[in-house]
Every structure is written in C-alpha cells, then in structure tokens.
Design a protein around this motif. Structure first.
Motif, short mmCIF file in Angstrom:
data_model
loop_
_atom_site.label_atom_id
_atom_site.label_comp_id
_atom_site.label_asym_id
_atom_site.label_seq_id
_atom_site.Cartn_x
_atom_site.Cartn_y
_atom_site.Cartn_z
N SER A 613 -4.05 -9.99 -10.39
CA SER A 613 -3.13 -11.14 -10.30
C SER A 613 -1.74 -10.85 -10.89
O SER A 613 -0.82 -11.66 -10.72
CB SER A 613 -3.74 -12.36 -10.99
N HIS A 614 -1.60 -9.71 -11.56
CA HIS A 614 -0.28 -9.36 -12.11
C HIS A 614 -0.23 -7.85 -12.29
O HIS A 614 -0.64 -7.29 -13.31
CB HIS A 614 -0.03 -10.06 -13.46
N TRP A 615 0.30 -7.21 -11.19
CA TRP A 615 0.37 -5.75 -11.28
C TRP A 615 1.47 -5.35 -12.25
O TRP A 615 2.60 -5.84 -12.15
CB TRP A 615 0.66 -5.16 -9.90
N PRO A 616 1.14 -4.47 -13.23
CA PRO A 616 2.17 -4.05 -14.17
C PRO A 616 3.23 -3.21 -13.48
O PRO A 616 2.97 -2.59 -12.44
CB PRO A 616 1.39 -3.23 -15.20
N ALA A 617 4.42 -3.20 -14.02
CA ALA A 617 5.50 -2.38 -13.47
C ALA A 617 5.11 -0.92 -13.53
O ALA A 617 4.24 -0.50 -14.29
CB ALA A 617 6.79 -2.65 -14.25
N ALA A 618 5.80 -0.13 -12.67
CA ALA A 618 5.60 1.32 -12.60
C ALA A 618 4.16 1.69 -12.25
O ALA A 618 3.64 2.70 -12.73
CB ALA A 618 6.04 1.96 -13.92
N SER A 619 3.50 0.83 -11.42
CA SER A 619 2.14 1.12 -10.95
C SER A 619 2.17 1.26 -9.42
O SER A 619 2.81 0.45 -8.73
CB SER A 619 1.17 0.00 -11.32
N VAL A 620 1.51 2.30 -8.90
CA VAL A 620 1.39 2.44 -7.44
C VAL A 620 0.30 1.49 -6.96
O VAL A 620 -0.84 1.56 -7.42
CB VAL A 620 1.06 3.88 -7.03
N ILE A 621 0.68 0.60 -6.05
CA ILE A 621 -0.27 -0.41 -5.53
C ILE A 621 -0.64 0.01 -4.11
O ILE A 621 0.20 -0.06 -3.19
CB ILE A 621 0.36 -1.80 -5.54
N ASP A 622 -1.93 0.48 -3.89
CA ASP A 622 -2.41 0.90 -2.54
C ASP A 622 -3.05 -0.29 -1.85
O ASP A 622 -3.97 -0.92 -2.41
CB ASP A 622 -3.45 2.01 -2.68
N VAL A 623 -2.61 -0.55 -0.61
CA VAL A 623 -3.16 -1.68 0.16
C VAL A 623 -3.38 -1.20 1.61
O VAL A 623 -2.46 -0.64 2.23
CB VAL A 623 -2.20 -2.88 0.16
N SER A 624 -4.55 -1.42 2.10
CA SER A 624 -4.79 -1.06 3.52
C SER A 624 -3.95 -1.96 4.40
O SER A 624 -3.63 -3.10 4.03
CB SER A 624 -6.27 -1.22 3.87
N ALA A 625 -3.59 -1.45 5.57
CA ALA A 625 -2.78 -2.25 6.49
C ALA A 625 -3.49 -3.54 6.86
O ALA A 625 -2.84 -4.58 7.04
CB ALA A 625 -2.47 -1.44 7.75
N ALA A 626 -4.82 -3.50 6.91
CA ALA A 626 -5.56 -4.70 7.27
C ALA A 626 -5.49 -5.76 6.19
O ALA A 626 -5.69 -6.95 6.46
CB ALA A 626 -7.02 -4.34 7.55
N ALA A 627 -5.17 -5.33 4.92
CA ALA A 627 -5.16 -6.28 3.81
C ALA A 627 -3.75 -6.59 3.33
O ALA A 627 -3.57 -7.16 2.25
CB ALA A 627 -6.00 -5.72 2.66
N VAL A 628 -2.73 -6.25 4.12
CA VAL A 628 -1.37 -6.44 3.66
C VAL A 628 -1.03 -7.93 3.48
O VAL A 628 -0.15 -8.30 2.68
CB VAL A 628 -0.37 -5.74 4.60
N ASP A 629 -1.71 -8.81 4.21
CA ASP A 629 -1.48 -10.25 4.03
C ASP A 629 -1.92 -10.74 2.65
O ASP A 629 -1.62 -11.89 2.26
CB ASP A 629 -2.21 -11.05 5.12
N ASP A 630 -2.67 -9.89 1.95
CA ASP A 630 -3.20 -10.25 0.63
C ASP A 630 -2.20 -9.92 -0.50
O ASP A 630 -2.51 -10.07 -1.66
CB ASP A 630 -4.52 -9.52 0.43
N VAL A 631 -1.00 -9.43 -0.15
CA VAL A 631 0.00 -9.00 -1.14
C VAL A 631 1.10 -10.07 -1.22
O VAL A 631 1.69 -10.44 -0.19
CB VAL A 631 0.60 -7.64 -0.75
N TRP A 632 1.35 -10.54 -2.44
CA TRP A 632 2.41 -11.54 -2.70
C TRP A 632 3.35 -11.00 -3.79
O TRP A 632 2.99 -10.12 -4.57
CB TRP A 632 1.80 -12.86 -3.21
N VAL A 633 4.56 -11.53 -3.81
CA VAL A 633 5.53 -11.21 -4.85
C VAL A 633 5.99 -12.53 -5.51
O VAL A 633 6.16 -13.54 -4.80
CB VAL A 633 6.72 -10.41 -4.30
N ARG A 634 6.15 -12.49 -6.84
CA ARG A 634 6.55 -13.72 -7.57
C ARG A 634 7.90 -13.50 -8.26
O ARG A 634 8.14 -12.46 -8.85
CB ARG A 634 5.50 -14.09 -8.63
N GLY A 635 8.74 -14.54 -8.15
CA GLY A 635 10.01 -14.46 -8.85
C GLY A 635 9.80 -14.45 -10.37
O GLY A 635 8.77 -14.92 -10.87
#
Length: 666
Positions: A613-635
């Motif tokens: 729920s909160h990826w730390p900075a400077a971390s590589v986040i791997d997401v399959s193309a099928a799961a890209v809808d599961d990625v959000w960004v927060r201000g």
C-alpha cells in the motif's frame, strides 16, 4: 230373345310324325251375341295305334272316340300330337257360350313322314396319343329342322394300339361297341389317337327324336413325323474330349419331346476316336449305344490317339418313332499348344491391376482356351502377389489354376515396397498346356516433393507451418506424415512448437501425421539472425528429399513506455493505467512494467499496489502487464515536486526508463 249359338272352326292341318302342336293358335271362335266361350269339346276319330291324339295336363293320351271337355280358360293347355306314321284322320271341335253349344266342326289332321337326320364326320388325322373333341369334327343336318336328341358311334379298330373313344362313363370304349351319347353330352366325347401310326374306320349316326339317320363312316389316321437328329463333320485334337450335345441338332415336325438317342461308331482301329458314357468308358465300334435324352450331356467323344478320320452315326426317338440315321465324320488332328504372353509391366506400389488386361493368347488351330495357370517368383514379404476370390494372397512358388471364364476375377497387387520380380503364365486349350511365359512386374513409386520458402519473422513471432508448406506427388499418393528438423543451435534462435512439445531441441527429427500439420508452429528467435530448417514428406512408401529453408529472425526493438508530467492535489489518487502510453516498433505487446519513485521526502507522493500500500522510494516495482490496472499513484501529503520513472518489457527487451514529474498542489 233367343240365343244364337257360337261358331267355332279349325282348318285342316299337316304335322310331321311325332310332332306337337298347341290347338289354340289353329282355333277360330265367334259369337253373334258377343258371348265369350265358356268351354270347348274335342273328339278324335282316329283309332289306329299310330294315329295322332289329344293331350291335356289331365290325360297325356286321350283315347279315340272320347269327348274331351276343356274349360275355355284351359284352352292353352290343349295340345295335339301327330301320328307316329303317315296318314290322315278326322277330328272335331265345338264351343259352349254358357247357353248353347255350337255345331261340331270337323277338321283333318294329316301326319307326313319324317326325314331321318344326317350326321357326318370327314376323314381325320391325329398325332399319336393326341386327344381330339369329336364335336369339333361333326356336322349335322335335318330336312325337317329337327334337332338331334342323341348320337351313336362305332369303332372298328381292334388293335391294342389303335385309336379309341372316351366318355366320362368309359375311359376306353372297346371296338365294335355301340356308344350312345345324348346330344347334350356330345361335348364330353373324345377320341385319342393310337399309340402307333395306322388307320381305322369309325362310324356315326344321329337320332332326331323320331328316326335314326344312316351310319356315316370316316377314316381316322394316326400319324407321326419322325425326328431329325444331325451332327456336322468335326475335327478334334488327338486325345481331346468333347461333349456330343454341343454338336447335336434335333428337330421334330410334331414338336414331340425327344426321349432317347442312339449312336454308332464305325471306326474299328485301335487308335480311332470312340464314345464314352458313365456306363462304358470305351464303347466298341459297330455297337448301338442307346442314351436317354436326360443323359445326353454325359455322352462324350475322345479324339483318336493317332490322326485319321472315321464315320459315326446318330438318330433320335420321339416316344413313337426312330428318326433316320445321320452320319458325320470325326477327324482326329495333331494339337498345337496355345501361346499365352504378358509383356513386362510396371505397377505402382500397393496398386491393384487385372493381369487379364495385359494377356494376349493365340492358338494355331483356333481352339478355345479353357483355363490358365499363373506363377509368382517373388518371395519377398513386400513383393507383388496374385489375388483370386478363393485366396486373398497366393504364396510365391504356387501354381494358380484359373478357368478362362474366371480370368476377370484374377488380380495382382503391386508390392508394398519398390522392386522387381518375375511372374509366369501359360494357357490350356482343352488338350495341352502351352509353354510358361515369364514377365517382369516392377513395383514403382515416385517420392513426393515438399517445399517451404525462406521466411522472415520478427523476434519471437509465431507462424503456423501449414500456411508455408506446399507438397505434390506425381503418383497422386496422399501424404501420410511429415518430418521437420531445426538446424539452429543458438539459445536465442527460432524453434519448432507442437502440442506434444512446446520447444523442440535443435537437430531433433520431429515426426507429425499429415492430419496434424496444422499443429506445427515455428517461433522467431529472440535475437536477430538466420538459421536453416528442414522439411520432408512421406507418401506411405517413400520419403521425399529434405527441403531446407532459411528462417531469419529480425532484431528486436525495445518497447517505449511513457507517462506525461502529472499534477495531483494533496493526498489525491490516480490510476496509473490511465496515465500510461505504450508503443513497440515490432508490434510486440508489453508483458510487464517497472516503476521507480525518486521522491524520498516523508510527505512526498508514492506508488500503491494491492500487494504493497506504500512502496518506498528508490524501489523497483515489477508489475505484469495484465496487472497494470492495479497500480495507483498518490499525491504527497505536502505540496512539492518529485521525479518518478517507468519502463516496459516486450518479452525480449526492457525499454529505457522514462522520467516524469509528479507535482502535489493544494
């Protein structure tokens, strides 16, 4: 007023002897006062026993000098019979009108003599033992028009074999016997012709109810036409057997059934031809040979053991008479064996052919070929062989007997493998076998031809080989299977795929049924370059040569993933897939994405996935193309800007990192 007596009269009349006449049509009645007649009286003065007389239902023969009272209503029942011999007599009649009788009126009845009838039969001929209805021969006449009431017949033929009369009451009337037949039964009188030929006298006469006519004689002749049996002159080979029935012609003018035959052989030489029957295998010359017609098929002649001619005879019996002897000449000749030839032949493997279509036969004497023999010299398990309805696979080295009439049922199947073998044929003409003729049967097959053109694929691109493969077979054989081989050994080279193996190793023979060709795929390599691949086809007998084709794999172009600079309010969420754009020069789809957040401030924006729920900075986040809808960004929780990154993977290469700025505003 006084009554006037009635008046009645009958004119004089004549009748043939023993003829009947009703009185009423002859009688005339009148009454001046118009009174009807009440009764009549009749009187007959003819006292002779042969004179005429009156008849009424109450008395069938009124005596002479007797008054006969008849009511007028019964007048139609009064009849008059003429005398049985000629002569005249006086009769009387009077009438009563209810008051007075008329005067007696006399009239004369004259009996005229009867003319006897005439029955005649013309001379007739009958075939032996044949039936004829006498009625069809008989003619009858009577000068007075009297019908015949009966007939008499007489047969003077006393021989046991002569003709005779037949009636339902006597199936064979003896000669010199009077045969009386009523005219009504004449249709049941028959004559049967004699059992042998000859003539006899018969008689007939008729009775007209008064007199018999004179006897009329007629001659009945029993006839028979002798049968005619003929055999033309013939030649046979020495020792050859022939059935006599094939030569014999028989006719009978009366259409009688032939019951037996006689044969005679005059050839006395020990080497001459002779007759054979089941009861005697060699009939001596100058011997009468009697054979029933039913056994004619069992009479044979064998040609002599030396050349020469002799005279033989035949005659037929029709159940009554023997026909005349007919002579014919049988000539025994030298036989030349027949010649059967088959040229060398080629047969496609496993193909059926009729050798009868290859066969030519000749015989110097024109003899009919009766049978053939065939022989197969090919002993290999895969060689060609003979087939007949009685044996589906004749073994090599076996004589095969085939009647000429069954030749069309003989087949050869080409071998199951290519090769040649020698077969043989000879013919039999009913007397001798010809020489064996050898011929070569070669089982052939033309291997199929298969080709795949050179092809280029993008990196990792799939192609179905059925769309690339072309095949032909000169013999029209169906392709039963294919083999493929991949010569590219590099780890990044293209490769074959089937449902049985998702990645076939290089230099491995891959065998696929023709029905599964659509199940074979090829994948382009993951690195640019070319490699050799191979294909060949099998037609059930032979493999085609390997056909090589080059598969060129083009270098892969890394994909491009971008996100434009974004602005979000404090703590505002945004779905990354709505911000993301993707492109690939080769048209490859993205298989996965990576994200990176460079903002290290505690209040900066960050990435969110369902797994974190909160990826730390400077971390590589791997997401399959099928799961890209599961990625959000927060201000961020405080205003400010930071740099984030994205890149895509197309299954072969990662694209370069693309940086975008996320700005958080109030």
């Amino acid at each position: 007023m006084a009554n006037t007596p009635p008046v009645v009269s009958i004119g004089n009349h004549s009748l043939l002897s023993n003829h009947w006449q009703r009185i009423e049509p002859w009688l005339t009645y009148s009454d001046a006062d118009g009174n009807p007649a009440q009764s009549f009286q009749f009187f007959d003065s003819g006292t002779s026993a042969t004179s005429g007389y009156f008849w009424t239902p109450t008395n069938t023969h009124w005596a002479a000098n007797t008054i006969i009272d008849v009511a007028a209503s019964d007048l139609s029942d009064v009849w008059l019979s003429s005398g049985s011999v000629s002569g005249a007599e006086t009769m009387w009649v009077r009438a009563f009108d209810g008051t007075d009788w008329s005067s007696w009126t006399s009239f004369t009845l004259t009996t005229t003599p009867n003319t006897p009838p005439v029955a005649a039969i013309n001379d007739q001929s009958l075939h032996v033992n044949t039936w004829a209805k006498v009625e069809n021969w008989l003619s009858y006449s009577d000068a007075n028009g009297d019908p015949a009431t009966k007939y008499q017949f007489w047969d003077s033929g006393t021989s046991a074999t002569s003709a005779y009369f037949w009636t339902p009451t006597n199936s064979h009337w003896a000669a010199n016997t009077t045969i009386e037949v009523s005219a009504a039964d004449l249709t049941n009188l028959w004559i049967q012709g004699g059992s042998t030929t000859g003539s006899e006298t018969m008689w007939v006469r008729a009775f007209d109810g008064s007199d018999w006519g004179s006897w009329d004689s007629f001659t009945l002749t029993t006839t028979n036409s002798v049968p005619v049996a003929t055999i033309g002159d013939h030649s046979v080979h020495m020792g050859q057997w022939v059935t006599v029935s094939n030569w014999l012609t028989t006719t009978d003018a009366d259409n009688d059934t032939i019951t037996k035959y006689q044969f005679w052989d005059s050839g006395t030489a020990a080497t001459s031809a002779y007759f054979w029957t089941p009861t005697n295998s060699h009939w001596d010359a100058n011997t009468t040979i009697e054979v029933s017609a039913a056994d004619l098929a069992n009479v044979w002649i064998q040609g002599g053991s030396a050349t020469g001619s002799e005279t033989m005879w035949v005659r037929a019996f029709d159940g009554t008479s023997w026909g005349n002897w007919d002579s014919f000449t049988v000539t025994s000749t030298v036989n030349t064996p027949p010649v059967a030839v088959i040229n060398d032949q080629s047969v496609h493997v496993n193909t059926w052919v009729k050798p009868g279509n290859w066969l030519s036969t000749s015989d110097a004497e024109g003899d009919t070929i009766t049978k053939y023999q065939f022989w197969d010299g090919g002993s290999a398990a895969t060689s060609a062989y003979f087939w007949t309805p009685s044996n589906a696979h004749w073994a090599a080295g076996t004589p095969i007997d085939v009647s000429a009439s069954d030749l069309d049922s003989l087949w050869i199947q080409g071998g199951s493998a290519t090769g040649s073998e020698t077969m043989y044929v000879r013919a039999f003409d009913g007397t001798a076998w010809g020489a064996w003729d050898g011929f070569t049967v070669t089982s052939t097959n033309t291997a199929p031809t298969v080709a795949i053109l050179d092809h280029t694929l993008n990196a990792a691109q799939w192609a179905q080989l059925v769309n690339w493969t072309s095949v032909s077979d000169a013999d029209g054989d169906p392709i039963t299977k294919y083999q493929f081989l991949d010569g590219g050994t590099d780890a990044n080279s293209g490769y074959f795929w089937t449902s049985a193996n998702s990645h076939w190793a290089a230099n491995t023979v891959i065998e696929v049924p023709a029905s599964n060709l659509s199940d074979v795929w090829v994948r382009g390599g993951t690195a640019g370059g070319s490699e050799a691949m191979y294909v060949r086809a099998f037609d059930g007998t032979s493999w085609s040569p390997w056909d090589g084709f080059a598969l060129t794999s083009l270098p892969n172009h890394a994909p491009v993933a971008t996100i434009n600079d974004q602005t979000l309010h404090l703590n505002e969420w945004s779905q990354v897939s709505n911000l993301l754009s993707y492109s690939d020069t080769d048209g490859n789809p993205a298989t996965e994405y990576q994200f990176w957040d460079a903002g290290t401030g505690a209040n900066s924006g960050y990435f969110w996935t369902s797994g974190n729920s909160h990826w730390p900075a400077a971390s590589v986040i791997d997401v399959s193309a099928a799961a890209v809808d599961d990625v959000w960004v927060r201000g961020g929780a405080a205003t400010g800007s930071e740099t984030m990154y994205v890149r895509a993977f197309d299954g072969i290469d990662w694209g370069v990192w693309h940086a975008f700025v996320l700005t958080t505003v109030v």
